[in-house]
Scaffold this motif. Sequence first.
Motif, PDB file in Angstrom:
ATOM      1  N   LEU A 294       1.759   2.359   0.670  1.00  0.00           N
ATOM      2  CA  LEU A 294       3.052   2.543   1.321  1.00  0.00           C
ATOM      3  C   LEU A 294       3.458   1.280   2.068  1.00  0.00           C
ATOM      4  O   LEU A 294       4.599   0.817   1.962  1.00  0.00           O
ATOM      5  CB  LEU A 294       3.000   3.724   2.293  1.00  0.00           C
ATOM      6  N   ALA A 295       2.518   0.726   2.833  1.00  0.00           N
ATOM      7  CA  ALA A 295       2.809  -0.479   3.613  1.00  0.00           C
ATOM      8  C   ALA A 295       3.130  -1.654   2.704  1.00  0.00           C
ATOM      9  O   ALA A 295       4.090  -2.398   2.949  1.00  0.00           O
ATOM     10  CB  ALA A 295       1.619  -0.818   4.508  1.00  0.00           C
ATOM     11  N   ASP A 296       2.366  -1.821   1.638  1.00  0.00           N
ATOM     12  CA  ASP A 296       2.582  -2.948   0.733  1.00  0.00           C
ATOM     13  C   ASP A 296       3.918  -2.805   0.005  1.00  0.00           C
ATOM     14  O   ASP A 296       4.653  -3.785  -0.149  1.00  0.00           O
ATOM     15  CB  ASP A 296       1.435  -3.047  -0.263  1.00  0.00           C
ATOM     16  N   SER A 297       4.230  -1.603  -0.452  1.00  0.00           N
ATOM     17  CA  SER A 297       5.507  -1.383  -1.143  1.00  0.00           C
ATOM     18  C   SER A 297       6.681  -1.629  -0.200  1.00  0.00           C
ATOM     19  O   SER A 297       7.696  -2.224  -0.588  1.00  0.00           O
ATOM     20  CB  SER A 297       5.573   0.044  -1.694  1.00  0.00           C
ATOM     21  N   ALA A 298       6.547  -1.177   1.043  1.00  0.00           N
ATOM     22  CA  ALA A 298       7.604  -1.409   2.028  1.00  0.00           C
ATOM     23  C   ALA A 298       7.774  -2.897   2.307  1.00  0.00           C
ATOM     24  O   ALA A 298       8.900  -3.393   2.442  1.00  0.00           O
ATOM     25  CB  ALA A 298       7.288  -0.662   3.318  1.00  0.00           C
ATOM     26  N   LEU A 299       6.652  -3.618   2.388  1.00  0.00           N
ATOM     27  CA  LEU A 299       6.708  -5.061   2.633  1.00  0.00           C
ATOM     28  C   LEU A 299       7.413  -5.780   1.497  1.00  0.00           C
ATOM     29  O   LEU A 299       8.276  -6.646   1.727  1.00  0.00           O
ATOM     30  CB  LEU A 299       5.288  -5.610   2.812  1.00  0.00           C
ATOM     31  N   GLN A 300       7.069  -5.433   0.257  1.00  0.00           N
ATOM     32  CA  GLN A 300       7.708  -6.084  -0.887  1.00  0.00           C
ATOM     33  C   GLN A 300       9.205  -5.764  -0.925  1.00  0.00           C
ATOM     34  O   GLN A 300      10.029  -6.624  -1.269  1.00  0.00           O
ATOM     35  CB  GLN A 300       7.037  -5.644  -2.187  1.00  0.00           C
ATOM     36  N   ALA A 301       9.575  -4.522  -0.552  1.00  0.00           N
ATOM     37  CA  ALA A 301      10.987  -4.141  -0.520  1.00  0.00           C
ATOM     38  C   ALA A 301      11.740  -4.911   0.556  1.00  0.00           C
ATOM     39  O   ALA A 301      12.878  -5.340   0.347  1.00  0.00           O
ATOM     40  CB  ALA A 301      11.114  -2.636  -0.287  1.00  0.00           C
ATOM     41  N   ALA A 302      11.104  -5.107   1.718  1.00  0.00           N
ATOM     42  CA  ALA A 302      11.730  -5.868   2.805  1.00  0.00           C
ATOM     43  C   ALA A 302      11.959  -7.315   2.380  1.00  0.00           C
ATOM     44  O   ALA A 302      13.012  -7.904   2.685  1.00  0.00           O
ATOM     45  CB  ALA A 302      10.855  -5.813   4.051  1.00  0.00           C
ATOM     46  N   LYS A 303      10.988  -7.881   1.683  1.00  0.00           N
ATOM     47  CA  LYS A 303      11.143  -9.257   1.186  1.00  0.00           C
ATOM     48  C   LYS A 303      12.292  -9.341   0.186  1.00  0.00           C
ATOM     49  O   LYS A 303      13.082 -10.293   0.207  1.00  0.00           O
ATOM     50  CB  LYS A 303       9.838  -9.724   0.539  1.00  0.00           C
ATOM     51  N   ALA A 304      12.381  -8.335  -0.708  1.00  0.00           N
ATOM     52  CA  ALA A 304      13.448  -8.325  -1.716  1.00  0.00           C
ATOM     53  C   ALA A 304      14.824  -8.245  -1.060  1.00  0.00           C
ATOM     54  O   ALA A 304      15.798  -8.836  -1.550  1.00  0.00           O
ATOM     55  CB  ALA A 304      13.246  -7.151  -2.673  1.00  0.00           C
ATOM     56  N   LEU A 305      14.908  -7.523   0.057  1.00  0.00           N
ATOM     57  CA  LEU A 305      16.163  -7.402   0.794  1.00  0.00           C
ATOM     58  C   LEU A 305      16.411  -8.597   1.720  1.00  0.00           C
ATOM     59  O   LEU A 305      17.469  -8.684   2.342  1.00  0.00           O
ATOM     60  CB  LEU A 305      16.154  -6.120   1.632  1.00  0.00           C
ATOM     61  N   ARG A 306      15.412  -9.474   1.815  1.00  0.00           N
ATOM     62  CA  ARG A 306      15.469 -10.629   2.711  1.00  0.00           C
ATOM     63  C   ARG A 306      15.729 -10.199   4.158  1.00  0.00           C
ATOM     64  O   ARG A 306      16.499 -10.831   4.891  1.00  0.00           O
ATOM     65  CB  ARG A 306      16.531 -11.629   2.241  1.00  0.00           C
ATOM     66  N   ASN A 307      15.045  -9.119   4.522  1.00  0.00           N
ATOM     67  CA  ASN A 307      15.140  -8.612   5.887  1.00  0.00           C
ATOM     68  C   ASN A 307      13.927  -9.112   6.661  1.00  0.00           C
ATOM     69  O   ASN A 307      12.839  -8.535   6.594  1.00  0.00           O
ATOM     70  CB  ASN A 307      15.187  -7.078   5.878  1.00  0.00           C
TER      71      ASN A 307
END
Length: 264
Positions: A65-78
């Motif tokens: 969950l944490a890793d998927s959220a991190l990758q999603a945050a990077k993709a959003l450039r947040n």
Amino acid sequence: MKRLYILLILLGSVLHVSAGLTPQEQILRDSIFKVYHSMPVDTVRVEYLKDMYQQNIRADWSIELADSALQAAKALRNGRLELILCHEMFRYSQYRGDLPEMERQLALMKECSHRLKSYEYYFSSWEAVLDIQCSRGNIEYAVLQAKQMKADAEKLGYEKGIYTSYIALGSAYGYSEQYAEGAEAYKEALKCPMISTREKLDTYWGLSGCYIGLIDVENAVNILNQEKEILEQLAGAKPANYPLYRDRLLDNELRFCQIYAKVR
């Protein structure tokens, strides 16, 4: 080809974690991801995955969950969420006492922190690494790292990092029973501007411990009384506050008992 190879490694890691799930855990994990994938691709679903991770951090599979959220945050450039999730990845390894992984995550957090010029998570995590190093007997290394932390914080002009470095240094000296050096470090920490009440209490705790180690009764009692005064003010502000500070007040009284045991 290289990208495909990396993806295969990550997939293998996920499968390895998922393989040990109970049926109930598998259902919970899959339902969380189902909700996640049904949400719009924005920060709300990243926050959702982060919250689900925090609620399930005790479970090994929560790292997905944490890793998927991190990758999603990077993709959003947040950047804000990326840094928070870098810290959550660190907490996962900290919770399990996995020092090598903590140090690996700390290095990743350093890059993110410096890129965003936001350092609180990084310095507090660095202190946590040094605390475990001390508990494993690597005192000299921890002392050197605490001094490096101070130098880095001064270079960045980050006052909170300077404070944290003194706390790390005082703790390291305390572990090795170098109480005079530890007391000096804690006293320097108290001089730092913008020190919070919680930080002041933590510093008093470390300083009183060093004074007790030195059998410096006068200074130990003085610091413990200052700590007790703050705790009683906080606890007495309203009745609902007392349970929050009950254990700290008890610890404070036990320190007075330590002094009595030392001098009798």
